[in-house]
Design a protein around this motif. Structure first.
Motif, PDB file in Angstrom:
ATOM      1  N   VAL A  96       0.582  -0.577  -0.048  1.00 35.16           N
ATOM      2  CA  VAL A  96       0.404   0.008  -0.281  1.00 35.16           C
ATOM      3  C   VAL A  96       1.194   1.392   0.174  1.00 35.16           C
ATOM      4  N   ARG A  97       0.753   2.081  -1.069  1.00 35.72           N
ATOM      5  CA  ARG A  97       1.058   3.608  -1.004  1.00 35.72           C
ATOM      6  C   ARG A  97       0.961   5.025  -1.108  1.00 35.72           C
ATOM      7  N   VAL A  98       1.562   5.738  -0.795  1.00 36.60           N
ATOM      8  CA  VAL A  98       0.346   7.790  -1.031  1.00 36.60           C
ATOM      9  C   VAL A  98       1.528   7.592  -1.833  1.00 36.60           C
ATOM     10  N   ASN A  99       0.973   8.576  -2.508  1.00 37.75           N
ATOM     11  CA  ASN A  99       1.337   9.092  -3.387  1.00 37.75           C
ATOM     12  C   ASN A  99       1.126  10.843  -2.642  1.00 37.75           C
ATOM     13  N   THR A 100       1.869  12.232  -2.083  1.00 33.10           N
ATOM     14  CA  THR A 100       1.509  12.998  -1.195  1.00 33.10           C
ATOM     15  C   THR A 100       2.583  14.462  -1.439  1.00 33.10           C
ATOM     16  N   ILE A 120       0.920   1.916   5.720  1.00 33.07           N
ATOM     17  CA  ILE A 120       1.401   2.442   4.732  1.00 33.07           C
ATOM     18  C   ILE A 120       2.798   2.038   4.406  1.00 33.07           C
ATOM     19  N   ASP A 121       2.921   1.185   3.341  1.00 28.02           N
ATOM     20  CA  ASP A 121       4.071   0.639   2.928  1.00 28.02           C
ATOM     21  C   ASP A 121       5.611   1.887   2.602  1.00 28.02           C
ATOM     22  N   SER A 122       4.918   2.637   1.674  1.00 25.52           N
ATOM     23  CA  SER A 122       5.634   3.089   0.923  1.00 25.52           C
ATOM     24  C   SER A 122       5.007   4.170   0.799  1.00 25.52           C
ATOM     25  N   ILE A 123       5.807   5.279   0.622  1.00 27.06           N
ATOM     26  CA  ILE A 123       5.582   6.992   0.693  1.00 27.06           C
ATOM     27  C   ILE A 123       6.065   7.707  -0.219  1.00 27.06           C
ATOM     28  N   ASN A 161       9.395   6.068  10.383  1.00 27.27           N
ATOM     29  CA  ASN A 161       7.843   5.399  10.330  1.00 27.27           C
ATOM     30  C   ASN A 161       7.308   4.959   9.304  1.00 27.27           C
ATOM     31  N   VAL A 162       7.935   4.701   7.931  1.00 25.51           N
ATOM     32  CA  VAL A 162       6.677   4.093   7.013  1.00 25.51           C
ATOM     33  C   VAL A 162       8.284   3.174   6.255  1.00 25.51           C
ATOM     34  N   LYS A 163       8.053   1.899   5.762  1.00 21.46           N
ATOM     35  CA  LYS A 163       9.107   1.281   5.532  1.00 21.46           C
ATOM     36  C   LYS A 163      10.398   1.736   3.814  1.00 21.46           C
ATOM     37  N   GLU A 164       9.223   2.218   3.411  1.00 24.15           N
ATOM     38  CA  GLU A 164       9.799   3.255   2.198  1.00 24.15           C
ATOM     39  C   GLU A 164       9.511   4.456   1.994  1.00 24.15           C
ATOM     40  N   VAL A 165      10.634   4.697   1.414  1.00 24.62           N
ATOM     41  CA  VAL A 165      10.149   7.017   1.234  1.00 24.62           C
ATOM     42  C   VAL A 165      10.966   6.937   0.239  1.00 24.62           C
ATOM     43  N   ALA A 166      10.080   7.716  -0.698  1.00 22.68           N
ATOM     44  CA  ALA A 166      10.819   8.686  -2.050  1.00 22.68           C
ATOM     45  C   ALA A 166      10.909  10.144  -1.925  1.00 22.68           C
ATOM     46  N   PHE A 167      10.962  10.952  -2.934  1.00 21.22           N
ATOM     47  CA  PHE A 167      10.864  11.976  -3.336  1.00 21.22           C
ATOM     48  C   PHE A 167      10.344  11.397  -4.731  1.00 21.22           C
ATOM     49  N   GLY A 189      18.962  11.200   2.827  1.00 17.59           N
ATOM     50  CA  GLY A 189      19.160   9.511   2.556  1.00 17.59           C
ATOM     51  C   GLY A 189      17.687   9.136   1.340  1.00 17.59           C
ATOM     52  N   ILE A 190      17.123   9.689   0.767  1.00 27.00           N
ATOM     53  CA  ILE A 190      15.925   9.366   0.252  1.00 27.00           C
ATOM     54  C   ILE A 190      15.653   9.608  -1.134  1.00 27.00           C
ATOM     55  N   LYS A 191      15.614   8.101  -1.721  1.00 22.34           N
ATOM     56  CA  LYS A 191      15.892   8.352  -3.137  1.00 22.34           C
ATOM     57  C   LYS A 191      15.109   8.984  -3.220  1.00 22.34           C
TER      58      LYS A 191
END
Length: 198
Positions: A96-100, A120-123, A161-167, A189-191
């Motif tokens: 489950v991912r959130v685009n924000t 949430i697994d990924s944001i 708090n979230v496993k996967e974080v991306a910009f 430290g975020i991709k």
């Protein structure tokens, strides 16, 4: 009214048309649908039961992930996102991912990343620009100049708090500004993913 729509092997959840930003590149300015989704302009904000009912038409085993992303900022309705995410997880062990836009702390006036923990697994957070001035110009947030720093702080908290974080950034900005965006992302430290407009 289209609450759920498909893109490739992802199932998208469109739960609000509210958004605290008016991004210059917003896809909402160009039409009412994405990838033959049908209109993503909602007649009303769907309640929990309406959203759950929509899921009955889909087999989650057919998808690689469920993504909260539509014609609005999903975390404006963060409580509903969390409840539906839990409902999804009960049905199927699916990502489950959130685009924000990352401004939910300002929307709700509290630290919201902690609410996403274990749900949430990924944001994916819209960085949009490498500095406050350009960010405000491109994103046009209703909260003004404090928005950029709040978004960066939200991203840092999400790392806890979230496993996967991306910009993400859209290629509306210059190559030099994209390079600077990579530097900011790397410093936290975020991709970073560059989204290319057609």
């Amino acid at each position: 009214m289209n609450i759920l729509y498909e893109i490739e092997d992802s199932l998208y959840v469109n739960i609000t048309n509210q958004c605290p930003c008016r991004c210059v590149f917003c896809i909402r300015n160009e039409g009412e649908e994405i990838n033959n989704s049908g209109s993503l302009w909602l007649e009303h904000e769907p309640n929990i039961d309406e959203i759950k009912e929509e899921f009955k038409s889909y087999n989650l085993k057919d998808f690689s992930e469920v993504v909260f992303c539509g014609y609005g900022e999903p975390l404006v309705r963060i409580n509903e996102v969390i409840e539906i995410a839990k409902f999804i997880k009960e049905k199927e062990n699916i990502k489950v991912r959130v685009n924000t836009n990352g401004l939910s702390d300002l929307v709700h006036e509290k630290n919201t990343s902690i609410m996403l923990k274990d749900v949430i697994d990924s944001i994916s957070i819209s960085l949009n620009a490498p500095n406050k001035e350009l960010y405000t110009k491109v994103t046009r947030p209703k909260f003004g100049d404090i928005s950029f720093d709040s978004m960066l702080n939200f991203a840092k908290e999400c790392k806890k708090n979230v496993k996967e974080v991306a910009f993400s950034v859209v290629d509306e900005i210059s190559q030099e500004e994209i390079k600077q965006s990579y530097e900011i992302a790397n410093s936290i430290g975020i991709k970073l993913k560059v989204r290319y407009k057609a």
